[in-house]
Scaffold this motif. Structure first.
Motif, PDB file in Angstrom:
ATOM      1  N   GLN A  87       0.778   9.257  51.324  1.00 49.31           N
ATOM      2  CA  GLN A  87       0.247   8.100  52.042  1.00 49.31           C
ATOM      3  C   GLN A  87       1.088   7.909  53.300  1.00 49.31           C
ATOM      4  OE1 GLN A  87       0.459   4.834  49.268  1.00 49.31           O
ATOM      5  NE2 GLN A  87      -0.320   6.102  47.600  1.00 49.31           N
ATOM      6  N   ARG A  88       0.421   7.661  54.407  1.00 51.65           N
ATOM      7  CA  ARG A  88       1.113   7.483  55.686  1.00 51.65           C
ATOM      8  C   ARG A  88       1.163   5.999  56.018  1.00 51.65           C
ATOM      9  NH1 ARG A  88       4.644  10.253  58.911  1.00 51.65           N
ATOM     10  NH2 ARG A  88       4.535   9.414  60.993  1.00 51.65           N
ATOM     11  N   ARG A  89       2.353   5.496  56.353  1.00 48.86           N
ATOM     12  CA  ARG A  89       2.498   4.104  56.772  1.00 48.86           C
ATOM     13  C   ARG A  89       3.484   4.058  57.926  1.00 48.86           C
ATOM     14  NH1 ARG A  89       4.554   0.595  52.148  1.00 48.86           N
ATOM     15  NH2 ARG A  89       2.698   1.461  51.185  1.00 48.86           N
ATOM     16  N   ALA A  90       2.992   3.627  59.094  1.00 49.07           N
ATOM     17  CA  ALA A  90       3.815   3.571  60.309  1.00 49.07           C
ATOM     18  C   ALA A  90       4.449   4.942  60.532  1.00 49.07           C
ATOM     19  CB  ALA A  90       4.854   2.465  60.211  1.00 49.07           C
ATOM     20  N   HIS A  91       5.790   5.016  60.523  1.00 48.55           N
ATOM     21  CA  HIS A  91       6.483   6.279  60.797  1.00 48.55           C
ATOM     22  C   HIS A  91       6.978   6.950  59.525  1.00 48.55           C
ATOM     23  CE1 HIS A  91       9.469   3.089  60.610  1.00 48.55           C
ATOM     24  NE2 HIS A  91      10.372   4.001  60.337  1.00 48.55           N
ATOM     25  N   THR A  93       5.956   8.890  55.642  1.00 51.66           N
ATOM     26  CA  THR A  93       5.016   9.484  54.702  1.00 51.66           C
ATOM     27  C   THR A  93       5.580   9.273  53.303  1.00 51.66           C
ATOM     28  OG1 THR A  93       4.332  11.154  56.305  1.00 51.66           O
ATOM     29  CG2 THR A  93       3.830  11.590  53.997  1.00 51.66           C
ATOM     30  N   PHE A  94       4.798   8.611  52.425  1.00 48.02           N
ATOM     31  CA  PHE A  94       5.205   8.347  51.052  1.00 48.02           C
ATOM     32  C   PHE A  94       4.454   9.290  50.116  1.00 48.02           C
ATOM     33  CE2 PHE A  94       5.826   4.422  53.301  1.00 48.02           C
ATOM     34  CZ  PHE A  94       6.930   3.830  52.715  1.00 48.02           C
ATOM     35  N   TYR A 107       9.480   7.559  44.630  1.00 48.96           N
ATOM     36  CA  TYR A 107       8.761   8.056  45.809  1.00 48.96           C
ATOM     37  C   TYR A 107       9.598   9.117  46.509  1.00 48.96           C
ATOM     38  CZ  TYR A 107       6.127   3.665  45.485  1.00 48.96           C
ATOM     39  OH  TYR A 107       5.367   2.622  45.048  1.00 48.96           O
ATOM     40  N   MET A 109      10.012  10.243  50.331  1.00 42.35           N
ATOM     41  CA  MET A 109       9.667   9.702  51.643  1.00 42.35           C
ATOM     42  C   MET A 109      10.167  10.629  52.735  1.00 42.35           C
ATOM     43  SD  MET A 109      10.408   5.602  51.285  1.00 42.35           S
ATOM     44  CE  MET A 109      12.169   5.794  51.123  1.00 42.35           C
TER      45      MET A 109
END
Length: 198
Positions: A87-91, A93-94, A107, A109
């Motif tokens: 999952q991508r959030r802002a800068h 990747t989780f 996770y 990251m």
């Protein structure tokens, strides 16, 4: 599935639903609002007074974010691998490495460098970070530390904190996060506010 196994699975659904809800710290009222199922029906499901049906179990599985077979405790069919979906959030990747909601979450990251000043945040929980590759800068209250590959840190997330790459390259991190404040070991080098420029 024979009749005895079927009956045993149905009998265990109620206690499983109650345990799952309590582990997540969710009230019957909150679960009712999320699923649209009445509090009385949810209560009877958990106590065994109401038989589980697909119509009731599907919204519950969605609310608890678990597969349906896990919700009802269907017999194990074999593959233990977690099907991780990045999952991508802002800068960042989780990649989630755990399947159970609530409790301890793991996770992987990958954090990309970002311009601007760090924005320290606070929230409930406890976090453990392990650097897989690269260097991680961690700001924690009045501490400023840099962790290198193979180093770990743990902290109470109620303290103001921020972490990201130390320098211009991405950093890869393993993160364990728990609301209940599970404690883990720590290894990090304090550097103070007079850190080097990267």
């Amino acid at each position: 599935m024979d009749d005895k196994t079927y009956e045993r699975v149905l009998t265990n659904v109620g206690p499983r639903l109650r345990r799952l809800r309590q582990d997540r710290g969710v009230t019957l009222t909150a679960l009712s609002e999320t699923t649209g199922i009445s509090v009385s029906t949810l209560s009877r499901l958990e106590s065994g007074g109401r038989k589980a049906t697909l119509e009731l179990l599907l919204p519950l599985a969605q609310a608890h974010q678990v597969p349906l077979d896990e919700l009802v405790g269907a017999p194990e069919v074999g593959d233990p691998r977690v099907r991780a979906v990045p999952q991508r959030r802002a800068h960042m990747t989780f990649v989630p490495l755990t399947r159970q909601p609530g409790g301890l979450q793991a996770y992987k990251m990958i954090i990309d460098p970002v311009a601007g000043e760090p924005d320290l945040r606070t929230h409930e929980g406890y976090e453990w970070l392990y650097v897989l590759s690269g260097r991680l800068r961690l700001l924690l209250a009045d501490r400023d530390v840099v962790l290198r590959s193979g180093e770990a840190a743990e902290f109470d997330t109620r303290l103001p904190h921020w972490f990201g790459p130390a320098g211009g390259k991405p950093v890869e991190v393993l993160s364990l996060f728990g609301r209940q404040g599970e404690r883990m070991h720590v290894r990090a080098r304090p550097r103070g506010r007079d850190r080097e420029e990267h």
